[in-house]
Design a protein around this motif. Structure first.
Motif, PDB file in Angstrom:
ATOM      1  N   SER A   1       0.829  -1.206   0.000  1.00 21.44           N
ATOM      2  CA  SER A   1       0.000   0.000   0.000  1.00 21.44           C
ATOM      3  C   SER A   1       0.863   1.255   0.000  1.00 21.44           C
ATOM      4  N   LEU A   2       2.016   1.214   0.636  1.00 17.94           N
ATOM      5  CA  LEU A   2       2.909   2.367   0.624  1.00 17.94           C
ATOM      6  C   LEU A   2       3.577   2.522  -0.739  1.00 17.94           C
ATOM      7  N   ALA A   3       3.842   1.428  -1.396  1.00 19.58           N
ATOM      8  CA  ALA A   3       4.504   1.478  -2.692  1.00 19.58           C
ATOM      9  C   ALA A   3       3.578   2.005  -3.781  1.00 19.58           C
ATOM     10  N   SER A   4       2.268   1.899  -3.581  1.00 18.15           N
ATOM     11  CA  SER A   4       1.340   2.319  -4.621  1.00 18.15           C
ATOM     12  C   SER A   4       0.882   3.762  -4.450  1.00 18.15           C
ATOM     13  N   ALA A   5       1.467   4.501  -3.514  1.00 18.63           N
ATOM     14  CA  ALA A   5       1.093   5.905  -3.335  1.00 18.63           C
ATOM     15  C   ALA A   5       1.477   6.685  -4.589  1.00 18.63           C
ATOM     16  N   ALA A   6       0.573   7.564  -5.009  1.00 18.23           N
ATOM     17  CA  ALA A   6       0.789   8.314  -6.246  1.00 18.23           C
ATOM     18  C   ALA A   6       0.835   9.805  -5.954  1.00 18.23           C
ATOM     19  N   THR A   7       1.363  10.544  -6.909  1.00 25.26           N
ATOM     20  CA  THR A   7       1.318  11.996  -6.864  1.00 25.26           C
ATOM     21  C   THR A   7       0.300  12.452  -7.898  1.00 25.26           C
ATOM     22  N   VAL A   8      -0.726  13.161  -7.436  1.00 27.44           N
ATOM     23  CA  VAL A   8      -1.790  13.640  -8.310  1.00 27.44           C
ATOM     24  C   VAL A   8      -1.636  15.147  -8.435  1.00 27.44           C
ATOM     25  N   GLU A   9      -1.442  15.613  -9.668  1.00 31.31           N
ATOM     26  CA  GLU A   9      -1.238  17.043  -9.919  1.00 31.31           C
ATOM     27  C   GLU A   9      -2.419  17.572 -10.722  1.00 31.31           C
ATOM     28  N   LEU A  10      -3.048  18.627 -10.213  1.00 36.48           N
ATOM     29  CA  LEU A  10      -4.238  19.199 -10.835  1.00 36.48           C
ATOM     30  C   LEU A  10      -4.027  20.679 -11.105  1.00 36.48           C
ATOM     31  N   THR A  11      -4.707  21.190 -12.117  1.00 43.62           N
ATOM     32  CA  THR A  11      -4.679  22.614 -12.432  1.00 43.62           C
ATOM     33  C   THR A  11      -6.101  23.135 -12.399  1.00 43.62           C
ATOM     34  N   PHE A  12      -6.335  24.148 -11.572  1.00 45.39           N
ATOM     35  CA  PHE A  12      -7.645  24.788 -11.472  1.00 45.39           C
ATOM     36  C   PHE A  12      -7.551  26.175 -12.076  1.00 45.39           C
ATOM     37  N   LYS A  13      -8.398  26.446 -13.049  1.00 48.33           N
ATOM     38  CA  LYS A  13      -8.463  27.758 -13.675  1.00 48.33           C
ATOM     39  C   LYS A  13      -9.776  28.400 -13.230  1.00 48.33           C
ATOM     40  N   VAL A  14      -9.691  29.411 -12.392  1.00 48.85           N
ATOM     41  CA  VAL A  14     -10.866  30.099 -11.848  1.00 48.85           C
ATOM     42  C   VAL A  14     -11.157  31.299 -12.740  1.00 48.85           C
ATOM     43  N   GLN A  15     -12.402  31.375 -13.241  1.00 51.39           N
ATOM     44  CA  GLN A  15     -12.753  32.461 -14.146  1.00 51.39           C
ATOM     45  C   GLN A  15     -14.252  32.702 -14.134  1.00 51.39           C
ATOM     46  N   ASN A  16     -14.651  33.834 -14.669  1.00 53.80           N
ATOM     47  CA  ASN A  16     -16.072  34.156 -14.794  1.00 53.80           C
ATOM     48  C   ASN A  16     -16.654  33.435 -15.997  1.00 53.80           C
ATOM     49  N   LYS A  17     -17.956  33.120 -15.886  1.00 51.88           N
ATOM     50  CA  LYS A  17     -18.683  32.511 -16.990  1.00 51.88           C
ATOM     51  C   LYS A  17     -20.102  33.081 -16.982  1.00 51.88           C
ATOM     52  N   THR A  18     -20.569  33.465 -18.142  1.00 47.37           N
ATOM     53  CA  THR A  18     -21.928  33.978 -18.261  1.00 47.37           C
ATOM     54  C   THR A  18     -22.858  32.825 -18.611  1.00 47.37           C
ATOM     55  N   ILE A  19     -23.890  32.631 -17.785  1.00 45.18           N
ATOM     56  CA  ILE A  19     -24.868  31.584 -18.052  1.00 45.18           C
ATOM     57  C   ILE A  19     -26.225  32.228 -18.323  1.00 45.18           C
ATOM     58  N   LYS A  20     -27.035  31.549 -19.101  1.00 43.75           N
ATOM     59  CA  LYS A  20     -28.376  32.043 -19.393  1.00 43.75           C
ATOM     60  C   LYS A  20     -29.378  30.971 -18.968  1.00 43.75           C
ATOM     61  N   ARG A  21     -30.255  31.330 -18.026  1.00 42.09           N
ATOM     62  CA  ARG A  21     -31.310  30.434 -17.552  1.00 42.09           C
ATOM     63  C   ARG A  21     -32.628  31.192 -17.588  1.00 42.09           C
ATOM     64  N   LEU A  22     -33.608  30.631 -18.242  1.00 40.78           N
ATOM     65  CA  LEU A  22     -34.938  31.230 -18.310  1.00 40.78           C
ATOM     66  C   LEU A  22     -34.882  32.688 -18.769  1.00 40.78           C
ATOM     67  N   CYS A  23     -34.121  32.921 -19.814  1.00 40.97           N
ATOM     68  CA  CYS A  23     -34.000  34.250 -20.436  1.00 40.97           C
ATOM     69  C   CYS A  23     -33.294  35.281 -19.556  1.00 40.97           C
ATOM     70  N   HIS A  24     -32.633  34.866 -18.510  1.00 40.09           N
ATOM     71  CA  HIS A  24     -31.865  35.775 -17.653  1.00 40.09           C
ATOM     72  C   HIS A  24     -30.395  35.387 -17.732  1.00 40.09           C
ATOM     73  N   GLU A  25     -29.557  36.374 -17.894  1.00 37.37           N
ATOM     74  CA  GLU A  25     -28.116  36.137 -17.895  1.00 37.37           C
ATOM     75  C   GLU A  25     -27.549  36.450 -16.528  1.00 37.37           C
ATOM     76  N   ARG A  26     -26.588  35.631 -16.119  1.00 36.76           N
ATOM     77  CA  ARG A  26     -25.930  35.836 -14.832  1.00 36.76           C
ATOM     78  C   ARG A  26     -24.462  35.456 -14.980  1.00 36.76           C
ATOM     79  N   VAL A  27     -23.598  36.215 -14.353  1.00 30.91           N
ATOM     80  CA  VAL A  27     -22.164  35.926 -14.366  1.00 30.91           C
ATOM     81  C   VAL A  27     -21.834  35.178 -13.080  1.00 30.91           C
TER      82      VAL A  27
END
Length: 81
Positions: free
Chosen positions: A18-44
């Motif tokens: 179990s110790l030998a199978s330990a892995a390194t997991v590397e992730l990239t998070f890109k935080v940004q604005n997104k405009t969505i449209k629901r029921l004819c209303h736009e929201r950022v």
């Protein structure tokens, strides 16, 4: 006695594997604005990798997690785990 020694050896082999199978997991998070449209209303909204909620992190106990966060939103942010 032989059963105890066998059980002890099995436990050590299992722990070592179990110790030998330990892995390194590397992730990239890109935080940004997104405009969505629901029921004819736009929201950022603020998204992570263009999704809300953000991505799921799948790791096992003992793994090392490295997360790179790039804030492209016009606000200061805090990531909660």
């Amino acid at each position: 006695m032989k059963l105890f020694v066998f059980s002890l050896a099995w436990a050590f082999a299992l722990l070592a594997s179990s110790l030998a199978s330990a892995a390194t997991v590397e992730l990239t998070f890109k935080v940004q604005n997104k405009t969505i449209k629901r029921l004819c209303h736009e929201r950022v909204i603020v998204t992570v990798n263009r999704h809300l909620p953000g991505p799921q992190i799948n790791v096992r106990e003992g793994d090392t997690v490295i997360v790179h966060v790039f804030n492209e939103a016009p606000y200061n942010i805090t990531i909660h785990w």
